[in-house]
Enzyme design. Structure first.
Site: not given
Length: 451
Positions: A107, A246, A248, A250
């Protein structure tokens, strides 16, 4: 029953250190595959299928290969998407009728970290029972399936195109983004090749930054956790707004035309107020223990129910489902719109805000001006050992002393991070100087307790 490996958001750690090693990840793939084959999640006689995506970290190549090997040994086929946002994997898992989706990502963490996230066939986080079953299987020896039953792997070449069209479908057909100039910061992460087409194809003029990943620069001075570059770019390009994701994809933060940042609480408020005005709210709003008190007060003034979940999108999702509500999120920018997607999605959340802008004719600054956040200070204290916060009388006294000084005009929260070896100290109130002083004082107490 406690988890041994799984945290609040999958399994995460430093690459090369347990558990993020190739041998463990191979065994994890095998264990997940064994659990899959022992659960009646598919009706055909063919091998079950797992979809695997990843962000842009260099370690993703290694971990992808390890997962694929373990799953194949358990008799599970794999579909490999390559770099793809976490919410894209959630969507594709559901759309392609895969039994499980896996994302290799850490993440918003730096490139030295990585992790493994799982999604169910419905595109939601795995139930606790399945995670416990996988952990139990990890303790068993690997027994490779007969050669004729080994899993196969293939690349999913149209993954990006499928996800781009899905994102666009969540924006009203009667609206477009023509006339808007938008700066997108893709954090040198998984959205680098999908976010720009989404907004461009809806009509916006797109300026992309943080869209040249090299395996090492994910989240490095860019993206939703480092927004200075985006604020500067919006002003320099005379853009109408900026959007930061960010690593990833999400999470999302947004910036108005003057370079002012709007965090997840402000974006959540914009979405909530727009939907309430149109009778489309579908209940109340779920925040977390970190949600700014000003949002709670503003929603109460608008007669919108509000509930706090523990920190972590899985807990926000659980509370949304319990209440049969649609909208929730975190101030970090992780926003869920369950009538649009089963998972938190930075691109789709941004499109919800843009929907409010286009429908109302207002700018992002105008929509955001109706909520002024209370000063909130967050101090992260690195720790080498686990601390029992609730059972430590010294820490509890520090919290009570701070709450007493705030005298009902603010909040204090002390919690352990679910993804990093840190204790998070949060203090909010109406005086910036006061909350900073109190946060620093509590942080000092935590440092001494962790020494």
């Amino acid at each position: 029953m406690g988890r041994k490996y799984f945290g609040t958001d999958g399994i995460r750690g430093r690459v090369g250190e347990a558990p993020i090693t190739p041998d463990f990840v191979m065994r994890l793939g095998y264990a997940a595959g064994r659990v899959l084959t022992n659960i009646d999640t598919h009706t055909s006689s063919a091998n079950p299928t797992v979809l695997i995506g990843k962000d842009t970290r260099i370690s993703g190549y290694m971990l992808e290969a390890a997962l694929e090997a373990g799953l194949s040994a358990a008799g599970v086929d794999t579909l490999l998407t390559g770099p793809m946002p976490t919410p894209a994997v959630a969507y594709l898992t559901r759309a392609l009728r895969a039994q499980v989706g896996i994302v290799i990502t850490a993440s918003h963490n730096p490139y030295e970290d990585n992790g493994i996230k799982f999604f169910s066939a419905e595109g939601t986080k795995l139930p606790d029972a399945i995670e416990f079953a996988i952990e139990a299987e990890l303790d068993q020896p690997m027994v490779v399936m007969p050669s004729a039953k080994l899993g196969k792997a293939r690349r999913l070449d149209d993954a990006a195109g499928r996800y781009i069209e899905f994102c666009k479908s969540t924006f009203p057909n009667a609206l477009d983004l023509r006339g808007l100039k938008i700066v997108l910061d893709c954090a040198n992460g998984a959205t680098y090749h999908v976010a720009p087409p989404v907004f461009h194809e809806l009509g916006a003029e797109v300026v992309a930054i943080g869209n040249h990943p090299d395996g090492l620069n994910i989240n490095q001075d860019c993206g939703s956790t480092h927004t200075k570059a985006l604020c500067k770019a919006v002003v320099e390009h005379k853009a109408d707004l900026g959007i930061a994701f960010d690593g990833d994809g999400d999470r999302v933060m947004m910036v108005d035309a003057k370079g002012k940042l709007l965090d997840g609480d402000q974006l959540l408020y914009i979405i909530a107020m727009y939907r309430q005005a149109r009778g489309e709210l579908g209940g109340g709003i779920v925040g977390t223990l970190m949600t700014n008190l000003a949002l709670e007060h503003a929603l109460a003034k608008a007669d919108i129910p509000f509930a706090r979940a523990k920190v972590g999108d899985r807990y926000v999702l659980e509370l949304l489902n319990q209440n049969a509500w649609k909208i929730g999120g975190e101030n970090s920018g992780h926003i869920l719109a369950l009538d649009k997607h089963s998972s938190g999605d930075g691109i789709i959340a941004a499109l919800q805000v843009l929907n409010a802008m286009r429908s109302s004719g207002k700018t992002l600054a105008e929509l955001g001006a109706s909520l002024t956040l209370y000063p909130q200070v967050l101090v992260n204290v690195k720790v080498k050992k686990r601390i029992d916060i609730s059972g430590n009388p010294v820490l509890q006294k520090a919290v009570k002393d701070a709450e007493s000084e705030l005298n009902g005009s603010g909040r204090v929260l002390l919690r352990a991070s679910g993804t990093e070896p840190k204790i998070r100290v949060m203090v909010e109130g109406q005086s910036r100087d006061q909350v900073q002083k109190l946060a620093d004082a509590i942080a000092d107490v935590v440092k001494k307790a962790a020494a």
